[in-house]
Design a protein around this motif. Structure first.
Motif, PDB file in Angstrom:
ATOM      1  N   TYR A 298      -6.951  -4.207  -8.868  1.00 21.24           N
ATOM      2  CA  TYR A 298      -8.094  -3.657  -8.642  1.00 21.24           C
ATOM      3  C   TYR A 298      -8.144  -2.188  -8.529  1.00 21.24           C
ATOM      4  CZ  TYR A 298      -9.004  -8.504  -8.145  1.00 21.24           C
ATOM      5  OH  TYR A 298      -9.253 -10.184  -8.155  1.00 21.24           O
ATOM      6  N   GLU A 299      -6.775  -1.555  -8.759  1.00 18.56           N
ATOM      7  CA  GLU A 299      -6.849  -0.245  -8.492  1.00 18.56           C
ATOM      8  C   GLU A 299      -7.232   0.496  -9.791  1.00 18.56           C
ATOM      9  OE1 GLU A 299      -6.162   1.547  -5.930  1.00 18.56           O
ATOM     10  OE2 GLU A 299      -5.531  -0.128  -4.654  1.00 18.56           O
ATOM     11  N   PHE A 300      -8.299   1.151 -10.002  1.00 15.74           N
ATOM     12  CA  PHE A 300      -8.916   1.520 -11.243  1.00 15.74           C
ATOM     13  C   PHE A 300      -8.908   3.140 -11.302  1.00 15.74           C
ATOM     14  CE2 PHE A 300     -10.988  -2.577 -10.833  1.00 15.74           C
ATOM     15  CZ  PHE A 300     -10.652  -3.196 -11.982  1.00 15.74           C
ATOM     16  N   GLU A 301      -8.323   3.547 -10.270  1.00 14.02           N
ATOM     17  CA  GLU A 301      -8.255   4.908 -10.326  1.00 14.02           C
ATOM     18  C   GLU A 301      -7.235   5.560 -11.308  1.00 14.02           C
ATOM     19  OE1 GLU A 301      -7.398   6.763  -6.543  1.00 14.02           O
ATOM     20  OE2 GLU A 301      -8.444   5.181  -5.396  1.00 14.02           O
ATOM     21  N   TYR A 302      -6.369   4.925 -11.859  1.00  9.42           N
ATOM     22  CA  TYR A 302      -5.328   5.258 -12.844  1.00  9.42           C
ATOM     23  C   TYR A 302      -6.015   4.783 -14.428  1.00  9.42           C
ATOM     24  CZ  TYR A 302      -3.884   0.637 -12.867  1.00  9.42           C
ATOM     25  OH  TYR A 302      -3.769  -0.830 -13.106  1.00  9.42           O
TER      26      TYR A 302
ATOM     27  N   ASP B   6       0.714   8.932  -6.956  1.00 11.11           N
ATOM     28  CA  ASP B   6       0.988  10.379  -6.735  1.00 11.11           C
ATOM     29  C   ASP B   6       1.693  10.456  -7.927  1.00 11.11           C
ATOM     30  OD1 ASP B   6      -0.144  10.621  -4.381  1.00 11.11           O
ATOM     31  OD2 ASP B   6       1.508  10.690  -3.378  1.00 11.11           O
ATOM     32  N   PHE B   7       2.800   9.497  -8.442  1.00 11.90           N
ATOM     33  CA  PHE B   7       3.626   9.826  -9.403  1.00 11.90           C
ATOM     34  C   PHE B   7       2.837   9.782 -10.912  1.00 11.90           C
ATOM     35  CE2 PHE B   7       7.322   8.241 -12.161  1.00 11.90           C
ATOM     36  CZ  PHE B   7       8.058   9.754 -12.237  1.00 11.90           C
ATOM     37  N   LEU B   8       1.993   8.743 -10.772  1.00 17.50           N
ATOM     38  CA  LEU B   8       1.092   8.695 -11.997  1.00 17.50           C
ATOM     39  C   LEU B   8       0.445  10.111 -12.337  1.00 17.50           C
ATOM     40  CD1 LEU B   8      -0.406   5.229 -11.868  1.00 17.50           C
ATOM     41  CD2 LEU B   8       1.040   6.063 -13.435  1.00 17.50           C
ATOM     42  N   GLN B   9      -0.137  10.817 -11.218  1.00 18.54           N
ATOM     43  CA  GLN B   9      -0.688  11.999 -11.458  1.00 18.54           C
ATOM     44  C   GLN B   9       0.327  13.205 -11.865  1.00 18.54           C
ATOM     45  OE1 GLN B   9      -2.347  13.037  -7.461  1.00 18.54           O
ATOM     46  NE2 GLN B   9      -4.377  11.530  -7.818  1.00 18.54           N
ATOM     47  N   HIS B  10       1.270  13.048 -11.536  1.00 17.09           N
ATOM     48  CA  HIS B  10       2.360  14.079 -12.058  1.00 17.09           C
ATOM     49  C   HIS B  10       2.743  13.597 -13.533  1.00 17.09           C
ATOM     50  CE1 HIS B  10       6.073  16.187 -12.318  1.00 17.09           C
ATOM     51  NE2 HIS B  10       6.695  15.152 -12.679  1.00 17.09           N
TER      52      HIS B  10
ATOM     53  N   LEU C  20     -18.564  -7.474 -10.660  1.00 17.92           N
ATOM     54  CA  LEU C  20     -18.908  -5.775 -10.558  1.00 17.92           C
ATOM     55  C   LEU C  20     -18.705  -5.286 -11.711  1.00 17.92           C
ATOM     56  CD1 LEU C  20     -17.630  -4.860  -6.751  1.00 17.92           C
ATOM     57  CD2 LEU C  20     -20.091  -5.142  -7.675  1.00 17.92           C
ATOM     58  N   PRO C  21     -19.198  -4.266 -12.254  1.00 19.54           N
ATOM     59  CA  PRO C  21     -18.939  -3.552 -13.285  1.00 19.54           C
ATOM     60  C   PRO C  21     -17.947  -2.586 -13.031  1.00 19.54           C
ATOM     61  CG  PRO C  21     -20.609  -2.481 -12.383  1.00 19.54           C
ATOM     62  CD  PRO C  21     -20.712  -3.807 -11.568  1.00 19.54           C
ATOM     63  N   LEU C  22     -17.111  -1.857 -14.051  1.00 15.24           N
ATOM     64  CA  LEU C  22     -16.061  -1.032 -13.979  1.00 15.24           C
ATOM     65  C   LEU C  22     -16.665   0.237 -13.344  1.00 15.24           C
ATOM     66  CD1 LEU C  22     -13.918  -1.458 -17.118  1.00 15.24           C
ATOM     67  CD2 LEU C  22     -13.096  -1.877 -14.951  1.00 15.24           C
ATOM     68  N   PRO C  23     -15.717   1.168 -12.754  1.00 15.02           N
ATOM     69  CA  PRO C  23     -16.456   2.289 -12.265  1.00 15.02           C
ATOM     70  C   PRO C  23     -16.846   3.138 -13.558  1.00 15.02           C
ATOM     71  CG  PRO C  23     -14.086   1.697 -11.449  1.00 15.02           C
ATOM     72  CD  PRO C  23     -14.445   0.896 -12.489  1.00 15.02           C
ATOM     73  N   GLU C  24     -18.038   3.728 -12.991  1.00 18.44           N
ATOM     74  CA  GLU C  24     -18.806   4.669 -14.117  1.00 18.44           C
ATOM     75  C   GLU C  24     -17.941   5.681 -15.006  1.00 18.44           C
ATOM     76  OE1 GLU C  24     -21.980   6.430 -12.575  1.00 18.44           O
ATOM     77  OE2 GLU C  24     -23.080   4.637 -12.095  1.00 18.44           O
ATOM     78  N   ASP C  25     -16.935   6.471 -14.292  1.00 16.75           N
ATOM     79  CA  ASP C  25     -16.351   7.213 -15.135  1.00 16.75           C
ATOM     80  C   ASP C  25     -15.153   6.674 -16.086  1.00 16.75           C
ATOM     81  OD1 ASP C  25     -14.777   6.205 -13.464  1.00 16.75           O
ATOM     82  OD2 ASP C  25     -13.447   7.758 -12.585  1.00 16.75           O
TER      83      ASP C  25
ATOM     84  N   GLN D 201       0.778  -1.286  -0.049  1.00 21.96           N
ATOM     85  CA  GLN D 201       0.013   0.005   0.179  1.00 21.96           C
ATOM     86  C   GLN D 201       0.706   1.343   0.076  1.00 21.96           C
ATOM     87  OE1 GLN D 201      -3.164   0.088  -0.686  1.00 21.96           O
ATOM     88  NE2 GLN D 201      -2.991  -1.962  -0.620  1.00 21.96           N
ATOM     89  N   LEU D 202       2.048   1.100   0.628  1.00 21.73           N
ATOM     90  CA  LEU D 202       2.917   2.554   0.573  1.00 21.73           C
ATOM     91  C   LEU D 202       3.300   2.605  -0.772  1.00 21.73           C
ATOM     92  CD1 LEU D 202       4.689   4.392   2.215  1.00 21.73           C
ATOM     93  CD2 LEU D 202       6.307   2.664   2.493  1.00 21.73           C
ATOM     94  N   TRP D 203       3.768   1.547  -1.540  1.00 17.42           N
ATOM     95  CA  TRP D 203       4.092   1.711  -2.944  1.00 17.42           C
ATOM     96  C   TRP D 203       3.051   2.382  -3.595  1.00 17.42           C
ATOM     97  CZ3 TRP D 203       2.840   0.055  -7.731  1.00 17.42           C
ATOM     98  CH2 TRP D 203       3.644   0.242  -8.807  1.00 17.42           C
ATOM     99  N   ILE D 204       1.817   1.423  -3.567  1.00 26.32           N
ATOM    100  CA  ILE D 204       0.647   2.103  -4.523  1.00 26.32           C
ATOM    101  C   ILE D 204       0.327   3.420  -4.250  1.00 26.32           C
ATOM    102  CG2 ILE D 204      -1.701   1.838  -4.851  1.00 26.32           C
ATOM    103  CD1 ILE D 204      -1.372  -1.260  -4.128  1.00 26.32           C
TER     104      ILE D 204
END
Length: 393
Positions: free
Chosen positions: A331-335, A304-308, A369-374, A296-299
């Protein structure tokens, strides 16, 4: 040569002392005996050994105060080069004796002819041990790698996989390394590693596995101590002049300063040093908490670096890091939108579709489950735009 005899029976000690003296005399090497001391109590023998280390110990196995197998472990911890000969009335202990690196074992009642063979073995072993000239040399820093699997490195040497004799020895070393600097009670180790065995057999197995670990560490030329505390009844693994890769990685990560102009370059370097999860190639349930904490520390830092990278539109580096994150945490779909936009910007439309379909399949099959709506909206809008472009053409 300093010889020590340990047996809780006084008559047995007197008889063995007389037989040893006669055997050395018959071989014409009685002058090799510098000292011959006998003890009925193991603790007294241990205390004396600290003041006057013996070269050879004849050690009874069946003793009420402490078993000879456990006593051997204390002696070997204190005096790694000491030679041990077990004396026992039970042949079943012979195998365990040799697993604990005993030079020999004698069955009671000890016969003069059998003891004569032992003396031959003692003198042959001493002849083989040539005196060595000690040369002072700087101590090489050693490193233990824990990402994925355990590996050792001494100085600038090659990184080596330890040659564990058994899987149990490998896991117990990993467990003690995990709790380095702490005393781990023997009963805790037995309950975790040998719950199916009775106490006597479990303790014998424990002494054997500890010896196997010490032998493996020694063969790897590592300076690692595994202390056996008779008062606390536990083991403690101690490290000196040693770097642990996961420990060093977290320390350097915490020392990063966002105001540093090189902050993101250093962060990127550390993110790729994370080769895999903490002891990730081993199915050790006791390591799961630390494994998840470091993951989780790595993720968190990777996000943060992906946002950069997204902000500066460095699409190639974004995709590379995104693939690494996906392998660690599918399962990390924010990126997800970042990844799809990067594929789009680089004209890698087939890979964009493959990425989306794979994420969709993962969610349905494993989480139902479906993917996030965004992500769904972005992808549908992208498909519509691609159709519009194709229609214009």
């Amino acid at each position: 040569m300093k010889i020590m005899l340990v047996d809780d029976e006084n008559l047995a000690l007197l008889q063995l002392e007389r037989m040893i003296t006669n055997a050395f005399t018959e071989h014409g090497v009685q002058d090799q005996i510098q000292e011959l001391k006998s003890f009925q109590l193991v603790q007294q023998a241990l205390d004396y050994a600290k003041q006057s280390p013996p070269d050879l110990i004849f050690l009874d196995i069946q003793m009420p105060e402490i078993t000879g197998l456990e006593a051997a472990e204390y002696f070997q911890q204190m005096l790694p080069e000491v030679e041990i000969i077990f004396v026992t009335a039970y042949d079943e202990f012979a195998v365990k004796a040799f697993e604990l690196n005993a030079m020999d074992y004698l069955l009671k009642p000890v016969s003069a002819s059998r003891l004569s063979k032992t003396v031959n073995r003692i003198m042959a072993r001493r002849k083989d041990k040539q005196p060595q000239v000690l040369v002072e040399k700087p101590q090489a820093k050693q490193k233990i790698y824990c990402f994925n699997h355990i590996r050792f490195q001494v100085g600038d040497g090659i990184i080596e996989y330890p040659k564990w004799r058994t899987a149990k020895a490998q896991e117990l070393f990993a467990f003690l390394l995990h709790h380095r600097g702490e005393f781990v009670p023997k009963y805790s180790i037995i309950n975790m590693f040998s719950p199916e065995l009775d106490k006597k057999r479990a303790m014998t197995q424990l002494y054997t596995v500890i010896y196997q670990i010490r032998k493996c560490v020694k063969e790897a030329n590592l300076e690692i101590k595994i202390d056996n505390d008779s008062i606390q009844e536990g083991y403690c693994l101690r490290l000196e002049n040693t770097v642990i890769d996961v420990e060093q990685w977290e320390k350097e990560l915490n020392q990063l300063q966002p105001q540093d102009p090189q902050y993101y370059n250093k962060l990127e370097e550390l993110l790729y040093q994370y080769e895999g999860d903490y002891m990730g190639n081993y199915d050790y349930l006791w390591a799961e908490s630390e494994r998840e904490r470091l993951r989780q520390l790595w993720i968190s830092n990777a996000k943060d670096f992906l946002q950069h990278l997204y902000a500066i539109k460095d699409w190639s580096r974004l995709l590379k890091l995104g693939d690494k994150m996906n392998s660690f945490s599918p399962y990390e779909f924010e990126y997800g939108i970042y990844m799809m936009e990067a594929y789009d910007q680089l004209g890698q439309y087939d890979k964009l579709k493959q990425f989306y379909e794979k994420q969709e399949q993962t969610m349905l099959e494993e989480l139902d489950l479906p993917l996030p709506e965004d992500m769904i909206h972005w992808y549908e809008a992208w498909l519509a735009s691609r159709k519009g472009i194709q229609n214009k053409v």
